[in-house]
Motif scaffolding. Structure first.
Motif, PDB file in Angstrom:
ATOM      1  N   PRO A 151       0.841  -1.194   0.000  1.00 37.93           N
ATOM      2  CA  PRO A 151       0.000   0.000   0.000  1.00 37.93           C
ATOM      3  C   PRO A 151       0.882   1.252   0.000  1.00 37.93           C
ATOM      4  CG  PRO A 151      -0.215  -1.226   2.080  1.00 37.93           C
ATOM      5  CD  PRO A 151       0.815  -1.905   1.254  1.00 37.93           C
ATOM      6  N   HIS A 152       0.675   2.105  -0.983  1.00 45.16           N
ATOM      7  CA  HIS A 152       1.471   3.315  -1.130  1.00 45.16           C
ATOM      8  C   HIS A 152       0.505   4.481  -1.267  1.00 45.16           C
ATOM      9  CE1 HIS A 152       4.398   6.050  -3.174  1.00 45.16           C
ATOM     10  NE2 HIS A 152       5.189   5.507  -2.266  1.00 45.16           N
ATOM     11  N   GLY A 153       0.136   5.078  -0.154  1.00 49.91           N
ATOM     12  CA  GLY A 153      -0.915   6.096  -0.162  1.00 49.91           C
ATOM     13  C   GLY A 153      -2.206   5.458  -0.614  1.00 49.91           C
ATOM     14  N   ASP A 154      -2.844   6.050  -1.630  1.00 48.75           N
ATOM     15  CA  ASP A 154      -4.087   5.491  -2.180  1.00 48.75           C
ATOM     16  C   ASP A 154      -3.822   4.510  -3.317  1.00 48.75           C
ATOM     17  OD1 ASP A 154      -5.662   6.933  -0.432  1.00 48.75           O
ATOM     18  OD2 ASP A 154      -5.886   8.631  -1.810  1.00 48.75           O
ATOM     19  N   GLU A 155      -2.554   4.240  -3.591  1.00 48.04           N
ATOM     20  CA  GLU A 155      -2.195   3.375  -4.714  1.00 48.04           C
ATOM     21  C   GLU A 155      -1.798   1.980  -4.234  1.00 48.04           C
ATOM     22  OE1 GLU A 155      -0.370   6.580  -7.821  1.00 48.04           O
ATOM     23  OE2 GLU A 155       0.897   6.037  -6.105  1.00 48.04           O
ATOM     24  N   PHE A 156      -1.793   1.066  -5.179  1.00 42.05           N
ATOM     25  CA  PHE A 156      -1.399  -0.320  -4.937  1.00 42.05           C
ATOM     26  C   PHE A 156      -0.127  -0.589  -5.736  1.00 42.05           C
ATOM     27  CE2 PHE A 156      -6.007   0.126  -5.386  1.00 42.05           C
ATOM     28  CZ  PHE A 156      -6.445  -0.223  -4.112  1.00 42.05           C
ATOM     29  N   VAL A 157       0.891  -1.112  -5.085  1.00 45.21           N
ATOM     30  CA  VAL A 157       2.138  -1.407  -5.785  1.00 45.21           C
ATOM     31  C   VAL A 157       2.280  -2.923  -5.869  1.00 45.21           C
ATOM     32  CG1 VAL A 157       4.641  -1.120  -5.819  1.00 45.21           C
ATOM     33  CG2 VAL A 157       3.180   0.722  -4.936  1.00 45.21           C
ATOM     34  N   LEU A 158       2.451  -3.418  -7.097  1.00 46.23           N
ATOM     35  CA  LEU A 158       2.597  -4.852  -7.341  1.00 46.23           C
ATOM     36  C   LEU A 158       3.987  -5.139  -7.883  1.00 46.23           C
ATOM     37  CD1 LEU A 158      -0.790  -5.591  -9.155  1.00 46.23           C
ATOM     38  CD2 LEU A 158      -0.256  -5.811  -6.719  1.00 46.23           C
TER      39      LEU A 158
ATOM     40  N   VAL B 107       7.825  -3.697 -11.513  1.00 50.25           N
ATOM     41  CA  VAL B 107       7.016  -3.076 -10.457  1.00 50.25           C
ATOM     42  C   VAL B 107       5.988  -2.180 -11.123  1.00 50.25           C
ATOM     43  CG1 VAL B 107       7.057  -1.514  -8.472  1.00 50.25           C
ATOM     44  CG2 VAL B 107       8.903  -3.177  -8.781  1.00 50.25           C
ATOM     45  N   PHE B 108       4.737  -2.341 -10.720  1.00 50.89           N
ATOM     46  CA  PHE B 108       3.626  -1.571 -11.255  1.00 50.89           C
ATOM     47  C   PHE B 108       2.941  -0.809 -10.131  1.00 50.89           C
ATOM     48  CE2 PHE B 108       4.240  -4.901 -14.312  1.00 50.89           C
ATOM     49  CZ  PHE B 108       3.906  -4.351 -15.532  1.00 50.89           C
ATOM     50  N   VAL B 109       2.528   0.413 -10.424  1.00 52.54           N
ATOM     51  CA  VAL B 109       1.713   1.193  -9.517  1.00 52.54           C
ATOM     52  C   VAL B 109       0.321   1.250 -10.112  1.00 52.54           C
ATOM     53  CG1 VAL B 109       1.321   3.469  -8.485  1.00 52.54           C
ATOM     54  CG2 VAL B 109       3.643   2.568  -8.679  1.00 52.54           C
ATOM     55  N   LEU B 110      -0.673   0.863  -9.325  1.00 55.19           N
ATOM     56  CA  LEU B 110      -2.062   0.878  -9.771  1.00 55.19           C
ATOM     57  C   LEU B 110      -2.783   2.018  -9.064  1.00 55.19           C
ATOM     58  CD1 LEU B 110      -1.029  -1.967 -10.475  1.00 55.19           C
ATOM     59  CD2 LEU B 110      -3.282  -2.828  -9.938  1.00 55.19           C
ATOM     60  N   THR B 111      -3.406   2.874  -9.856  1.00 51.54           N
ATOM     61  CA  THR B 111      -4.136   4.025  -9.343  1.00 51.54           C
ATOM     62  C   THR B 111      -5.615   3.844  -9.638  1.00 51.54           C
ATOM     63  OG1 THR B 111      -2.196   5.391  -9.845  1.00 51.54           O
ATOM     64  CG2 THR B 111      -4.278   6.545  -9.437  1.00 51.54           C
ATOM     65  N   ARG B 112      -6.442   4.143  -8.659  1.00 56.35           N
ATOM     66  CA  ARG B 112      -7.889   4.033  -8.863  1.00 56.35           C
ATOM     67  C   ARG B 112      -8.349   5.000  -9.954  1.00 56.35           C
ATOM     68  NH1 ARG B 112     -10.560   1.671  -4.013  1.00 56.35           N
ATOM     69  NH2 ARG B 112      -8.904   1.405  -2.479  1.00 56.35           N
ATOM     70  N   VAL B 113      -9.286   4.518 -10.758  1.00 59.96           N
ATOM     71  CA  VAL B 113      -9.881   5.334 -11.825  1.00 59.96           C
ATOM     72  C   VAL B 113     -11.164   5.922 -11.266  1.00 59.96           C
ATOM     73  CG1 VAL B 113     -10.864   5.296 -14.143  1.00 59.96           C
ATOM     74  CG2 VAL B 113      -8.887   3.860 -13.599  1.00 59.96           C
ATOM     75  N   SER B 114     -11.312   7.233 -11.387  1.00 63.46           N
ATOM     76  CA  SER B 114     -12.525   7.891 -10.906  1.00 63.46           C
ATOM     77  C   SER B 114     -13.699   7.490 -11.772  1.00 63.46           C
ATOM     78  CB  SER B 114     -12.365   9.413 -10.955  1.00 63.46           C
ATOM     79  OG  SER B 114     -11.285   9.796 -10.158  1.00 63.46           O
ATOM     80  N   SER B 115     -14.826   7.244 -11.126  1.00 66.56           N
ATOM     81  CA  SER B 115     -16.039   6.845 -11.864  1.00 66.56           C
ATOM     82  C   SER B 115     -16.814   8.043 -12.312  1.00 66.56           C
ATOM     83  CB  SER B 115     -16.950   5.987 -11.005  1.00 66.56           C
ATOM     84  OG  SER B 115     -16.258   4.936 -10.420  1.00 66.56           O
TER      85      SER B 115
END
Length: 158
Positions: free
Chosen positions: A72-79, A150-158
């Motif tokens: 968990p990196h702030g509001d992002e997900f790191v894989l 390494v990937f950072v996943l950011t939520r997409v606003s709806s």
């Protein structure tokens, strides 16, 4: 109160025997996911953050899901594409490169995300953080003989 198993899991994660047990861990995690509707995972029971990543297959176009440890990196997900120290990247990394739109499910709740792969200085900074979070990544990198994507996943606003 923090789960005391998290420190134990991190220590266990630096042992080569864990990589040897990867198939059993994956099967058990899939069963838990199915039985509990995604609310419980083996990684989660150990006090570590886990999610279910659903990508679009780059060749098939079909949804492909896998349970993963994430940072968990702030509001992002790191894989991290460690693939348990195997020489090849996991399939989900190729799928994200082909189509960065994906879905993550946390404890049964889904969110749309967009992935970006890290490189250069940004990769180096994140790699340092990742090793503090999960020291076993260094063992897996050495076993794989490759740089782990390494990937950072950011939520997409709806």
């Amino acid at each position: 109160m923090r789960n005391p198993l998290a420190a134990f899991a991190r220590k266990l994660g630096t042992r080569p025997r864990l990589m040897a047990a990867s198939r059993a861990v994956i099967v058990t995690d899939r069963l838990l996911h199915r039985w509990f509707g995604g609310r419980i995972s083996l990684v989660g029971l150990a006090g570590l953050p886990s999610l279910r990543l659903t990508t679009t297959g780059r060749r098939s176009g079909l949804p492909r899901s896998t349970n993963l440890l994430y940072y968990p990196h702030g509001d992002e997900f790191v894989l991290t594409g460690s693939n348990w120290g195997r020489p090849k990247n996991p399939a989900w990394t190729y799928n994200l490169r082909a189509n960065p739109q994906a879905t993550v499910a946390l404890r049964g709740r889904e969110a749309e995300v967009k992935a970006r792969e890290l490189a250069g200085d940004e990769y180096a900074r994140m790699w340092t953080e990742l090793l503090e979070f999960w020291p076993g990544y260094e063992m897996e990198r050495k076993a794989a003989g490759r740089e782990l994507p390494v990937f950072v996943l950011t939520r997409v606003s709806s």
